[in-house]
Design a protein around this motif. Structure first.
Motif, PDB file in Angstrom:
ATOM      1  N   HIS A  83       0.791  -1.201  -0.003  1.00  0.00           N
ATOM      2  CA  HIS A  83      -0.104   0.074  -0.010  1.00  0.00           C
ATOM      3  C   HIS A  83       0.878   1.200   0.157  1.00  0.00           C
ATOM      4  O   HIS A  83       0.411   2.505  -0.509  1.00  0.00           O
ATOM      5  CB  HIS A  83      -0.725  -0.179   0.987  1.00  0.00           C
ATOM      6  N   ASP A  86       1.955   1.780  -3.625  1.00  0.00           N
ATOM      7  CA  ASP A  86       0.661   2.183  -4.237  1.00  0.00           C
ATOM      8  C   ASP A  86       0.461   3.681  -3.943  1.00  0.00           C
ATOM      9  O   ASP A  86       0.187   4.528  -5.153  1.00  0.00           O
ATOM     10  CB  ASP A  86      -0.648   1.432  -3.856  1.00  0.00           C
ATOM     11  N   PHE A  87       0.585   4.382  -2.737  1.00  0.00           N
ATOM     12  CA  PHE A  87       0.709   5.669  -2.370  1.00  0.00           C
ATOM     13  C   PHE A  87       1.538   6.386  -3.155  1.00  0.00           C
ATOM     14  O   PHE A  87       1.380   7.445  -3.963  1.00  0.00           O
ATOM     15  CB  PHE A  87       0.953   5.803  -0.875  1.00  0.00           C
ATOM     16  N   LYS A  89       3.236   5.628  -5.961  1.00  0.00           N
ATOM     17  CA  LYS A  89       2.918   5.784  -7.613  1.00  0.00           C
ATOM     18  C   LYS A  89       1.894   6.635  -7.818  1.00  0.00           C
ATOM     19  O   LYS A  89       2.128   7.239  -8.646  1.00  0.00           O
ATOM     20  CB  LYS A  89       2.341   4.385  -7.833  1.00  0.00           C
ATOM     21  N   LYS A  90       0.728   6.826  -7.051  1.00  0.00           N
ATOM     22  CA  LYS A  90      -0.291   7.944  -7.307  1.00  0.00           C
ATOM     23  C   LYS A  90       0.291   9.303  -7.003  1.00  0.00           C
ATOM     24  O   LYS A  90      -0.188  10.002  -7.802  1.00  0.00           O
ATOM     25  CB  LYS A  90      -1.493   7.439  -6.167  1.00  0.00           C
ATOM     26  N   LEU A  91       0.896   9.331  -5.874  1.00  0.00           N
ATOM     27  CA  LEU A  91       1.507  10.678  -5.735  1.00  0.00           C
ATOM     28  C   LEU A  91       2.288  11.324  -6.939  1.00  0.00           C
ATOM     29  O   LEU A  91       2.287  12.355  -7.330  1.00  0.00           O
ATOM     30  CB  LEU A  91       2.195  10.689  -4.420  1.00  0.00           C
ATOM     31  N   ALA A  93       2.238  10.282  -9.801  1.00  0.00           N
ATOM     32  CA  ALA A  93       1.349  10.400 -11.061  1.00  0.00           C
ATOM     33  C   ALA A  93       0.759  11.709 -11.145  1.00  0.00           C
ATOM     34  O   ALA A  93       0.464  12.172 -12.093  1.00  0.00           O
ATOM     35  CB  ALA A  93       0.398   9.492 -11.276  1.00  0.00           C
ATOM     36  N   THR A  94       0.522  12.308  -9.936  1.00  0.00           N
ATOM     37  CA  THR A  94      -0.258  13.791  -9.887  1.00  0.00           C
ATOM     38  C   THR A  94       0.999  14.891 -10.565  1.00  0.00           C
ATOM     39  O   THR A  94       0.162  15.828 -10.986  1.00  0.00           O
ATOM     40  CB  THR A  94      -0.661  14.152  -8.342  1.00  0.00           C
ATOM     41  N   ASN A  95       2.055  14.549 -10.459  1.00  0.00           N
ATOM     42  CA  ASN A  95       3.167  15.549 -10.886  1.00  0.00           C
ATOM     43  C   ASN A  95       2.912  17.180  -9.943  1.00  0.00           C
ATOM     44  O   ASN A  95       3.387  18.005 -10.393  1.00  0.00           O
ATOM     45  CB  ASN A  95       3.027  16.034 -12.242  1.00  0.00           C
ATOM     46  N   ASP A  96       2.205  17.127  -8.873  1.00  0.00           N
ATOM     47  CA  ASP A  96       2.003  18.049  -8.006  1.00  0.00           C
ATOM     48  C   ASP A  96       3.250  18.380  -7.083  1.00  0.00           C
ATOM     49  O   ASP A  96       3.414  19.722  -6.657  1.00  0.00           O
ATOM     50  CB  ASP A  96       0.812  17.761  -7.106  1.00  0.00           C
ATOM     51  N   TYR A 128      10.320   6.516  -9.175  1.00  0.00           N
ATOM     52  CA  TYR A 128       8.956   7.553  -8.540  1.00  0.00           C
ATOM     53  C   TYR A 128       9.648   8.864  -8.034  1.00  0.00           C
ATOM     54  O   TYR A 128       9.135   9.784  -7.918  1.00  0.00           O
ATOM     55  CB  TYR A 128       8.066   6.990  -7.788  1.00  0.00           C
ATOM     56  N   VAL A 193       1.539   6.947   4.079  1.00  0.00           N
ATOM     57  CA  VAL A 193       0.277   7.069   3.183  1.00  0.00           C
ATOM     58  C   VAL A 193      -0.621   8.248   3.437  1.00  0.00           C
ATOM     59  O   VAL A 193      -1.423   8.880   2.646  1.00  0.00           O
ATOM     60  CB  VAL A 193      -0.438   5.756   2.861  1.00  0.00           C
TER      61      VAL A 193
END
Length: 203
Positions: A83, A86-87, A89-91, A93-96, A128, A193
């Motif tokens: 998990h 996964d966190f 990876k999502k973070l 992907a936002t490019n924030d 990442y 996370v």
């Protein structure tokens, strides 16, 4: 406003048992940690001595065979919960945010992780981060403030726009001295996370 996130590795992403190495060494007759042992450790963690030199130190001092020392040294390393990957990876992907890893990690530990995870997972995790800083590769270590100054300078980061997450209080204290936002996370009760729920990220 936070634009940059610097993550520690152990007890932030990968779980650790920080007493395990001491327990295993005690089984081999090493019951006290001396000053010269700590100096060897610091030198090794900064990549200033080789793995062979580090192993030879323990062999010459305590007659510990290479295989047993490697096993004891890596006993601290546990699992990497999915998990958290996964966190991350999502973070990413936002490019924030600009993401960095900054870890006190020695050659034996990272070699064990690469072997245990496999090349695919290790390379995915590493991908990442904009920069993946390991102490033994950059010859610097936390909590020395020069390691944080190095990361800020190398990447043109503003301390006031940066947060550093680490489970060790002296490390976050050192970063905070430079004006970096910090989260001294407790691995037993907190999880990375939940980072974006912290006040630094809530407008």
């Amino acid at each position: 406003m936070i634009k940059n996130i610097i993550f520690d590795f152990g007890d932030v992403f990968i779980n650790l048992d920080k007493e395990a190495t001491y327990k295993e060494l005690a089984k081999l007759g090493v019951t006290e940690i001396s000053e010269d042992m700590m100096q060897q450790y610091y030198q090794y963690e900064m990549g200033l001595i080789s793995t062979d030199d580090f192993i030879d130190f323990f062999y010459n001092k305590f007659n510990i065979p290479k295989e047993k020392l490697i096993y004891s040294w890596n006993a601290i390393l546990l699992d990497f919960p999915k998990h958290r990957l996964d966190f991350l990876k999502k973070l990413a992907a936002t490019n924030d945010y600009r993401l960095f890893l900054l870890s006190n990690t020695n050659d034996m530990h990272i070699s064990w992780i690469q072997n245990d995870w496999g090349e695919e997972l290790y390379n995915e995790f590493k991908s990442y981060f904009e920069q993946f800083y390991l102490s033994h590769e950059i010859n610097l270590r936390k909590p020395n403030t020069n390691i944080f100054e190095f990361v800020l300078s190398e990447n043109n980061l503003q301390a006031s726009e940066t947060i550093f997450i680490d489970d060790t209080q002296e490390n976050t204290n050192a970063a905070q001295e430079l004006g970096i936002h910090v989260w001294n996370n407790c691995p037993k009760t907190e999880d990375v996370v939940n980072l974006l729920k912290r006040k630094e990220f809530i407008a």
